[in-house]
Scaffold this motif. Structure first.
Motif, PDB file in Angstrom:
ATOM      1  N   UNK A 287       1.180  -1.087  -0.352  1.00 14.80           N
ATOM      2  CA  UNK A 287      -0.015   0.021   0.354  1.00 14.80           C
ATOM      3  C   UNK A 287       1.109   1.629   0.127  1.00 14.80           C
ATOM      4  N   UNK A 288       0.218   2.570  -0.583  1.00 15.56           N
ATOM      5  CA  UNK A 288       1.182   3.436  -0.798  1.00 15.56           C
ATOM      6  C   UNK A 288       0.816   4.439   0.584  1.00 15.56           C
ATOM      7  N   UNK A 289       1.901   5.530   1.021  1.00 15.43           N
ATOM      8  CA  UNK A 289       2.129   6.432   1.536  1.00 15.43           C
ATOM      9  C   UNK A 289       1.646   7.502   1.111  1.00 15.43           C
ATOM     10  N   UNK A 290       1.006   8.178   1.995  1.00 10.07           N
ATOM     11  CA  UNK A 290       0.174   9.751   1.176  1.00 10.07           C
ATOM     12  C   UNK A 290       1.564  10.159   0.647  1.00 10.07           C
ATOM     13  N   UNK A 291       2.559  10.452   1.205  1.00  8.69           N
ATOM     14  CA  UNK A 291       3.552  12.007   0.967  1.00  8.69           C
ATOM     15  C   UNK A 291       3.425  12.082  -0.823  1.00  8.69           C
ATOM     16  N   UNK A 292       3.580  11.104  -1.645  1.00 11.06           N
ATOM     17  CA  UNK A 292       3.566  11.541  -3.334  1.00 11.06           C
ATOM     18  C   UNK A 292       2.322  12.235  -3.283  1.00 11.06           C
ATOM     19  N   UNK A 293       0.918  11.728  -3.205  1.00 14.48           N
ATOM     20  CA  UNK A 293       0.195  12.527  -2.900  1.00 14.48           C
ATOM     21  C   UNK A 293      -0.871  13.884  -2.905  1.00 14.48           C
ATOM     22  N   UNK A 294       0.055  13.702  -1.527  1.00 12.93           N
ATOM     23  CA  UNK A 294      -0.032  14.945  -0.388  1.00 12.93           C
ATOM     24  C   UNK A 294       1.398  16.157  -1.152  1.00 12.93           C
TER      25      UNK A 294
ATOM     26  N   UNK B 186      -5.711  12.677   0.144  1.00 15.45           N
ATOM     27  CA  UNK B 186      -4.652  12.638   0.088  1.00 15.45           C
ATOM     28  C   UNK B 186      -4.920  11.401  -0.161  1.00 15.45           C
ATOM     29  N   UNK B 187      -5.895   9.612   0.113  1.00 17.51           N
ATOM     30  CA  UNK B 187      -5.549   8.760   0.351  1.00 17.51           C
ATOM     31  C   UNK B 187      -6.355   8.149  -0.910  1.00 17.51           C
ATOM     32  N   UNK B 188      -7.144   8.795  -1.801  1.00 17.39           N
ATOM     33  CA  UNK B 188      -8.241   8.257  -2.870  1.00 17.39           C
ATOM     34  C   UNK B 188      -6.731   8.770  -4.006  1.00 17.39           C
ATOM     35  N   UNK B 189      -5.880   9.714  -3.949  1.00 15.42           N
ATOM     36  CA  UNK B 189      -4.901  10.471  -4.835  1.00 15.42           C
ATOM     37  C   UNK B 189      -4.235   8.953  -4.542  1.00 15.42           C
ATOM     38  N   UNK B 190      -3.294   9.168  -3.529  1.00 13.54           N
ATOM     39  CA  UNK B 190      -2.271   7.829  -3.251  1.00 13.54           C
ATOM     40  C   UNK B 190      -3.193   6.091  -4.163  1.00 13.54           C
ATOM     41  N   UNK B 191      -4.118   6.218  -3.626  1.00 10.73           N
ATOM     42  CA  UNK B 191      -4.950   5.015  -4.322  1.00 10.73           C
ATOM     43  C   UNK B 191      -4.914   4.976  -5.754  1.00 10.73           C
TER      44      UNK B 191
ATOM     45  N   UNK C 174       1.227   1.234  15.299  1.00  4.17           N
ATOM     46  CA  UNK C 174       0.634   0.160  14.001  1.00  4.17           C
ATOM     47  C   UNK C 174      -0.244  -0.042  13.889  1.00  4.17           C
ATOM     48  N   UNK C 175      -0.760  -0.105  14.796  1.00  6.91           N
ATOM     49  CA  UNK C 175      -2.595  -1.426  15.191  1.00  6.91           C
ATOM     50  C   UNK C 175      -3.075  -0.267  14.652  1.00  6.91           C
ATOM     51  N   UNK C 176      -3.091   0.416  15.359  1.00  5.02           N
ATOM     52  CA  UNK C 176      -3.895   2.376  15.358  1.00  5.02           C
ATOM     53  C   UNK C 176      -4.550   2.706  13.973  1.00  5.02           C
ATOM     54  N   UNK C 177      -5.497   3.043  13.537  1.00  6.33           N
ATOM     55  CA  UNK C 177      -5.475   4.325  11.980  1.00  6.33           C
ATOM     56  C   UNK C 177      -4.788   4.989  12.451  1.00  6.33           C
ATOM     57  N   UNK C 178      -3.386   5.166  11.648  1.00  7.04           N
ATOM     58  CA  UNK C 178      -2.964   6.317  11.842  1.00  7.04           C
ATOM     59  C   UNK C 178      -2.728   6.497   9.818  1.00  7.04           C
ATOM     60  N   UNK C 179      -2.699   7.815   9.422  1.00  7.05           N
ATOM     61  CA  UNK C 179      -1.845   8.184   8.146  1.00  7.05           C
ATOM     62  C   UNK C 179      -0.039   7.677   8.041  1.00  7.05           C
ATOM     63  N   UNK C 180       0.019   7.287   6.701  1.00 10.04           N
ATOM     64  CA  UNK C 180       1.723   6.371   6.718  1.00 10.04           C
ATOM     65  C   UNK C 180       1.948   7.469   5.427  1.00 10.04           C
ATOM     66  N   UNK C 181       2.883   8.349   5.913  1.00  8.01           N
ATOM     67  CA  UNK C 181       3.105   9.551   4.715  1.00  8.01           C
ATOM     68  C   UNK C 181       4.103   8.701   4.537  1.00  8.01           C
TER      69      UNK C 181
END
Length: 261
Positions: free
Chosen positions: A154-161, A217-222, A254-261
């Motif tokens: 899965x992609x992290x959102x840095x590139x989309x950001x 950011x999430x949809x653009x990353x996808x 890591x188990x909690x929901x958080x945005x991966x940049x």
């Protein structure tokens, strides 16, 4: 008038980047003259879609990541200069070997940066944004680190950001065979292994919304990762490529929901 010390710090960083780009210019051109023919001779790379890479303007080259030599294959195959961030330790070695490594990294368009989480990660994004603001091309690996099993993570959102913040187009790339040419852990690349670099059509992600929107950011990353998958043909992992958690606090994080940049 009181001068903002933060402005001084930002200006100093900008000057450092400009100075590094200036120093790297001649080294980069010389490196391309040497590396490109050598790479074609040794690996006989198939390069597809070079016409998809805009010749001018800010672009983000977003690729899957299978091997250390991805950061050599992509700049060599691209029709324009591509910058990527590399660990600052590569530029800080001493003696002949240290200078050789530093010269090599500059020859492939690398820019030194302190790597890590938290503020270091934000500083890296700021560095890339500055390059894009100059109309340059930067390369990113949305997976964050190399895939050790050949799957696409899965992609992290840095590139989309960055794309949403700067308006830069994203050129998806699929690299194939670099993990065979230089497997993870190998000290030297294998000779005679053929690699493929596929440049996809540029993506304009602006329709997803503002960079401040987590959903955008999430949809653009996808969208970026779907384009990379279409080019690389890898099996999808369906999870993030993360180093196994050490300790209870990191496991919980890591188990909690958080945005991966």
């Amino acid at each position: 008038m009181t001068q903002d010390p933060g402005s001084d710090a930002a200006a100093a960083v900008d000057e450092d980047v400009a100075a590094d780009l200036h120093r790297a210019g001649a080294t980069y051109l010389l490196g391309r003259l040497i590396l490109a023919p050598l790479a074609r001779l040794v690996y006989r790379p198939r390069v597809e879609g070079r016409a998809n890479v805009p010749k001018t303007g800010p672009i983000i080259v977003a690729s899957n990541h299978l091997s250390f030599i991805d950061s050599i294959a992509i700049p060599v195959a691209a029709p324009r200069r591509v910058h990527f961030l590399a660990k600052s330790s590569y530029f800080e070695g001493t003696g002949f070997k240290g200078r050789l490594v530093a010269s090599f990294m500059r020859a492939v368009g690398a820019i030194p940066v302190r790597r890590g989480a938290g503020q270091a990660a934000l500083d890296a994004l700021d560095e890339q944004r500055r390059l894009l603001d100059e109309g340059l091309a930067v390369a990113l690996y949305p997976e964050g680190t190399r895939s050790t099993d050949g799957r696409l993570y899965k992609g992290r959102t840095g590139a989309a950001f960055l794309a949403l913040q700067t308006g830069a187009l994203v050129v998806p790339v699929g690299v194939i065979g670099t993990d065979k040419a230089m497997p993870v852990g190998a000290n030297m690349p294998k000779l005679g292994t053929r690699v493929t670099i596929r440049f996809g059509e540029p993506l304009d992600l602006s329709h997803h919304g503002a960079a401040t929107s987590g959903r955008a950011r999430r949809v653009a990353t996808d969208e970026i990762m779907a384009a990379i998958h279409a080019l690389s043909g890898q099996e999808l992992a369906g999870v993030y490529n993360e180093v196994p958690a050490q300790g209870a606090i990191e496991k919980i994080r890591q188990a909690l929901p958080h945005e991966r940049r």
